[in-house]
Design an enzyme around this catalytic site. Structure first.
Site, mmCIF file in Angstrom:
data_model
loop_
_atom_site.group_PDB
_atom_site.id
_atom_site.type_symbol
_atom_site.label_atom_id
_atom_site.label_comp_id
_atom_site.label_asym_id
_atom_site.label_seq_id
_atom_site.Cartn_x
_atom_site.Cartn_y
_atom_site.Cartn_z
ATOM 1 N N MET A 294 -23.480 -9.472 25.325
ATOM 2 C CA MET A 294 -24.049 -8.629 26.190
ATOM 3 C C MET A 294 -22.709 -7.488 26.527
ATOM 4 S SD MET A 294 -26.376 -6.887 27.616
ATOM 5 C CE MET A 294 -25.927 -5.153 28.895
ATOM 6 N N GLU A 329 -19.970 -5.176 20.687
ATOM 7 C CA GLU A 329 -19.999 -5.187 22.283
ATOM 8 C C GLU A 329 -18.994 -4.028 22.550
ATOM 9 O OE1 GLU A 329 -22.516 -6.063 23.375
ATOM 10 O OE2 GLU A 329 -23.258 -7.265 21.620
HETATM 11 ZN ZN LIG Z 1 -25.618 -3.643 21.448
#
Ligand SMILES: [Zn+2]
Length: 1071
Positions: A294, A329
């Site tokens: 994330m 990311e």
């Molecule tokens: Zn992504």
């Protein structure tokens, strides 16, 4: 199911400017206390972003002075709330009205709120949940064996509201001042750097850690982590401090990701011409983590397996995965974090873009990965498969309720998104693309943007009709099949090109067939790497003249496999392309694309071509050297094998697989060789796993031997061999094998190793052992996010496994659903469990089960699975008999005998010491084609062994009038071991090859080993020794080969990049 109430966005009359947020988690009781002190604006509907471009009617706006504040809030108890206008008196809220279904709370105040700035204070408590979303707990074990918990966050898409009451919409950006009160021996991290750390006055065991103010940002990107970690640190060349946080004692394992990240940041800075906006970035491995990673701004969270690399115990594919995920990311730090989508409808732009540029970045950092070819197999074809379903959806889809948002984190957003951006990049060209991208980032930095905003910027940069082209790809679902036919006119090739929607359920023949603006490029055999012509197909059909193309040249549409469409060539065009597959003159990515297109045309319900034709094409890949091409082919064969597990000729397809993969398996062998690279390691793992699973005996035996040595501690398996070996021994293993594997799992210190074992456990065959694996999936031994892949592994391995896994999911539905709270892991679980069925009534059963056990975030997945089941069933009905016939035919016994007269030429006089006598002259014929074409002896090949007098000089000669030839090690400097000569025999038409090897045994005897469709055989073992004469022999053989190679030409091995097949040294002693 009851109808959902229409979704309403938050009202706009009160919005945040700054969140002062203080959280005090309790890592023992799993609760947290929070204090929010938010600076807000009260007034007219207004936004911290450009409100003129937003449709405010979507918001339940109140334009009168209000006495209410509506925020998002879920699973949080508010204790007190108050509002104080700037310089005015504080008033306490008198009511907290929770609307649980909408995840909102309305704070009511006794009087209207004064317009202008004010401070909203809320005290609240919440739970550190175990659902891997919001503010949650993650379990780990200390080196002393004590179980402890970290407190971590996962807010995207809509779970910041589980950590603190907030305006949890991406367009409502604000700055954040975060303070964490944590045990003094724990690490506390957040988006920004620490600016103050001091003892907490009320408890000597705690400290208060204060972080710098963030830039203006969306709530879903906020993050904090409290736990025990080690780290490695470095600086990027542009001065950003990069740290990779690992579990305690494993800092070393962060080094690879650190290296990738420090290379990546300057790459993006340069690509976007915008510097990374924060002073630091942390990358941290979280034990319990639902997604892969994330992109929280400045504090990126990862699954351990997406970040940690152990030099000894990590395999090549993990390394590549880490590089891609880090690249992905970090791209979001600009694209997503600095410029954020206005609403979740534009999520695809975030994810599609990051999923595309991660490859660009990895290609920059690791050119040896040939990562763009892998893109085609990993993302592009996957997206085409999903998007061919009637239950697909457009890239841009209107979403409202959180469950709908969860649902769009799928292959359409990620993989189709990335694929159409790749097509767009190719259409515009890199220079204009970067120009447009830079303009977009500068214009919208610290703000929000929509898909159209990006198109505008790219349109201005390129002068091309970007919005018109792209909206045909993002606003309607599906994609076209491009139908091509050709005609030769003098030196011109006239192409007739048309488009229609490609549907897995058959061609779209309706009135209102959608159409696309399709950038089409064309190359010819003259230069397969170079695009000869580009056109934009903006109508249903057109005619194109490609000039300067001779009648014997082939034409390929979509070189590079960049355009997002399938192609159906006329049979003459297809026929002309096949030699390009065999002689490798087509680029790997195009060989892959061609194979994948045909497989898809074959398995669609329309059955545009027969699966038998696809199998024949696959056999043309027997000499394929490229990992990714094999990987894609292997994946398709897996699909077919799974389909045929519904029949009683499943074993025949295994045999087909063994035949296809044996030569490349022999070439690669078990042990890596000096000078080999990343892709060789991946290919070896793939091929050995495939052979082992398909029951190739020598592979199975060797896998068992190496597994024993590994378990006994005699010889640890290299990381790259573990998956194939584990898979092979389990597939053919018993309860002792399973127990050993479970023991390895327990002992494994690294999550990568645990996952590796978990993914293959389902390969075990015995029904009681399958049950044992399923029970294990839900045990404490398996991390919650990994349960899905254990169950999926069972379902994907066998017919029995599929049934057992589905029953298990049904029986344990409540627990599973609860565990994932309906998040995207539930969708994964459903897909993996039921997608492989191929009986109509199973579609009905699945549908009815989910009607009574609703999973809102997986509704579309259920539809897609049901559609797939029906498609599988139709495919099986249509093609099963033909496939069976074909598989039987190719097994028929050989009918040819040898033809001594076809010897290419006599041995040179220097070798003829005494009269030659032919001894073992009966090699099996090569043809897979037994339908009377064996008469065509010319197209078959035989090997002969000649033994020259008592010197025991053995020479194998090869006869191949059509296309095969004898191939030795003459130009292979370090490949074939000294004492081997390889005779590589191939056919002149599609079909599997045979291989014969001459080997000088250790004792000096000569062995002719032949491998054919019938299996392996040592045809001849000399009874005399030869060592002194071997070099002479080798020279002679090579001389023959050169002489014989001439005109027959069409051999498979003329192309560049060919690698000689060679038998593995370690298997030599099988003789
Ligand atoms: Zn992504």
């Amino acid at each position: 199911m009851p109808e959902r109430r229409p979704f309403v966005r938050l009202p706009t009359d009160v919005y945040p400017v700054n969140y002062g947020l203080c959280l005090k988690p309790d890592l023992i009781d799993f609760t947290f206390e929070g204090k929010l002190e938010a600076l807000v604006e009260v007034g007219e509907p207004g936004w911290p972003v450009d409100v003129t471009r937003m449709d405010l009617s979507e918001h339940g706006g109140v334009t009168q002075a209000t006495n209410q504040i509506v925020m998002n809030c879920a699973d949080i108890d508010i204790i007190t709330a108050s509002f104080a206008p700037q310089g005015g008196e504080e008033i306490n809220a008198t009511g907290f009205n929770y609307q649980n279904e909408d995840e909102k709370v309305t704070l009511s105040f006794p009087s209207s709120l004064q317009k202008g700035s004010g401070t909203l204070k809320i005290d609240f408590v919440g739970e550190l949940n175990d659902k891997m979303k919001g503010f949650y707990r993650s379990k780990y074990t200390t080196s002393a064996g004590e179980v402890r918990y970290a407190a971590v966050t996962q807010f995207e898409a809509t779970d910041a509201r589980r950590a603190f009451p907030c305006w949890d919409e991406p367009a409502i950006k604000a700055t954040f001042d975060i303070t964490l009160i944590v045990p003094k021996d724990r690490v506390a991290l957040s988006n920004m750097n620490v600016i103050d750390r001091k003892p907490y006055p009320e408890d000597g065991n705690l400290v208060e850690v204060k972080f710098a103010t963030t830039p203006i940002m969306s709530t879903y990107l906020v993050a904090f982590v409290i736990g025990e970690y080690d780290y490695v640190e470095s600086q990027s060349s542009d001065g950003v401090t990069v740290r990779v946080y690992t579990p305690v004692g494993k800092a070393e394992q962060g080094k690879f990701a650190l290296e990738v990240a420090t290379k990546t940041l300057p790459f993006y800075k340069d690509y976007f011409s915008v510097p990374y906006p924060l002073p630091k970035i942390d990358l941290i491995a979280i034990a319990d983590f639902a997604a892969g990673a994330m992109e929280n701004w400045g504090l990126v969270t990862y699954r351990e397996t997406a970040l940690l690399i152990d030099p000894k115990n990590s395999c090549s594919s993990s390394r590549q995965w880490v590089a891609l995920v880090v690249g992905h990311e970090l791209a979001h730090q600009w694209f997503g974090n600095l410029v954020t989508m206005e609403w979740w409808t534009h999520l695809w732009l975030n994810e599609g873009f990051a999923s595309w540029i991660e490859y660009l970045c990895v290609d920059h950092c690791f050119p040896e990965y040939d990562i763009w070819t892998q893109f085609v197999s990993a993302d592009y074809t996957r997206a085409l498969d999903l998007d061919a379903l009637d239950s697909s959806h457009p890239i841009e889809v209107n979403v409202g309720h959180p469950s709908e948002v969860d649902e769009i984190f799928d292959a359409i957003s990620y993989s189709k998104g990335a694929s159409v951006i790749r097509m767009l990049h190719n259409y515009i060209g890199d220079e204009d693309f970067r120009k447009g991208m830079n303009a977009y980032l500068l214009k919208f930095q610290h703000k929000n943007a929509s898909t159209e905003d990006l198109w505008d910027c790219l349109e201005q940069a390129s002068g091309k009709p970007i919005a018109a082209v792209m909206s045909s790809w993002t606003k309607q679902m599906g994609f076209p099949i491009i139908v091509v036919d050709q005609e030769q006119q003098g030196d011109d090739r006239i192409l007739k090109i048309s488009q229609k929607k490609f549907c897995a359920s058959g061609p779209h023949n309706g009135e209102d067939c959608p159409s696309w603006m399709v950038p089409i490029s064309i190359c010819t055999s003259e230069d397969p790497k170079c695009t000869k012509l580009k056109v934009l197909l903006d109508r249903p059909e057109t005619t194109i003249t490609v000039s300067g193309v001779g009648p014997d040249q082939w034409i390929k549409i979509n070189p590079g496999t960049v355009g997002f469409y399938r192609i159906q060539y006329s049979s003459s065009m297809l026929e002309s392309l096949l030699p390009g597959v065999r002689d490798l003159s087509l680029q790997p990515v195009d060989r892959l694309g061609l194979q994948n297109d045909l497989f898809s045309l074959g398995n669609s319900r329309a059955g545009m071509i027969s699966t038998v034709e696809v199998l024949k094409l696959m056999e043309a890949f027997v000499n394929e050297p490229n990992y990714t091409v094999w990987s894609d082919l292997s994946c398709n064969l897996g699909v077919l094998s799974s389909l045929l597990s519904h029949t009683d000729f499943h074993e025949e397809i295994q045999e087909f697989i063994r035949d296809l993969f044996t030569p490349i398996g022999l070439e690669l062998g078990w042990d890596s060789k000096p000078g080999e690279g990343h892709l060789d390691a991946l290919l070896r793992g793939l091929v050995l796993g495939k052979l082992g699973k398909a029951g190739h005996k020598p592979t199975l035996e060797e896998a068992r031997r190496r597994f024993r040595d590994h378990v006994d501690g005699k010889q640890v398996l290299p990381a790259d061999l573990r998956s194939p070996v584990y898979l092979t021994v389990l597939k053919h293993g018993d309860s002792a094998t399973l127990d050993t594997m479970l023991k390895l799992h327990k002992q494994a210190d690294m999550q990568e190793e645990k996952n590796r074992i978990e993914r293959v456990l389902g390969a075990i065959s015995a029904p009681d052992l399958i049950q044992k694996v399923l029970t294990f999936a839900l045990s404490e031994e398996v991390r919650p996010q990994d349960t899905v892949s254990v169950i999926g592994g069972v379902a994907g391995s066998s017919k029995q496994g599929r049934k057992a896994a589905w029953k298990f999911v049904k029986d344990n539905w409540e627990e599973l659903y609860n565990r994932y709270q309906g998040g995207f892991l539930i969708s994964r679980l459903i897909k993996l469990s039921v997608d492989g069925f191929a009986i109509d009534k199973m579609a009905a059963e699945v549908k009815s089960f989910f009607e009574s056990h609703p999973a809102p975030a997986a509704e579309r997945t259920v539809q897609q699975c049901c559609e797939n089941i029906l498609l599988n069933a139709a495919w099986l009905k249509r093609d099963a008999d033909d496939i069976h016939q074909y598989l039987l035919q190719r097994k028929a016994p050989p009918v040819l005998s040898c033809h001594p007269r076809r010897l290419l030429q006599p041995l040179p006089p220097s070798l003829q010491r005494g009269p030659p006598s032919i001894i073992a002259a009966s090699a099996p014929p090569l043809s897979t084609d037994q339908s009377g074409r064996a008469e065509r002896g010319d197209c078959l090949t035989n090997a002969f062994v000649m033994m020259l007098s008592c010197r025991a000089l053995v020479v194998a000669l090869l006869l191949c009038p059509v296309g095969g030839f004898l191939n030795s090690s003459e130009d292979d400097d370090n490949g074939v071991p000294e004492d081997w000569v390889l005779l590589h025999v191939v056919q002149g038409h599609i079909g599997a090859g045979n291989y014969s090897y001459l080997r000088l045994n250790h004792d000096g005897r000569i062995i002719l080993h032949m491998q054919s469709l019938k299996g392996d055989a040592d045809l001849y073992v000399s009874d005399k020794t030869l060592r002194p004469s071997f070099d002479t022999y080798k020279q002679a053989a090579v001389g023959h080969l050169r002489a014989g190679r001439g005109g027959g030409a069409g051999g498979l091995h003329q192309a560049r990049g060919h690698r000689h097949l060679r038998p593995p040294v370690s298997q030599g002693e099988r003789v």
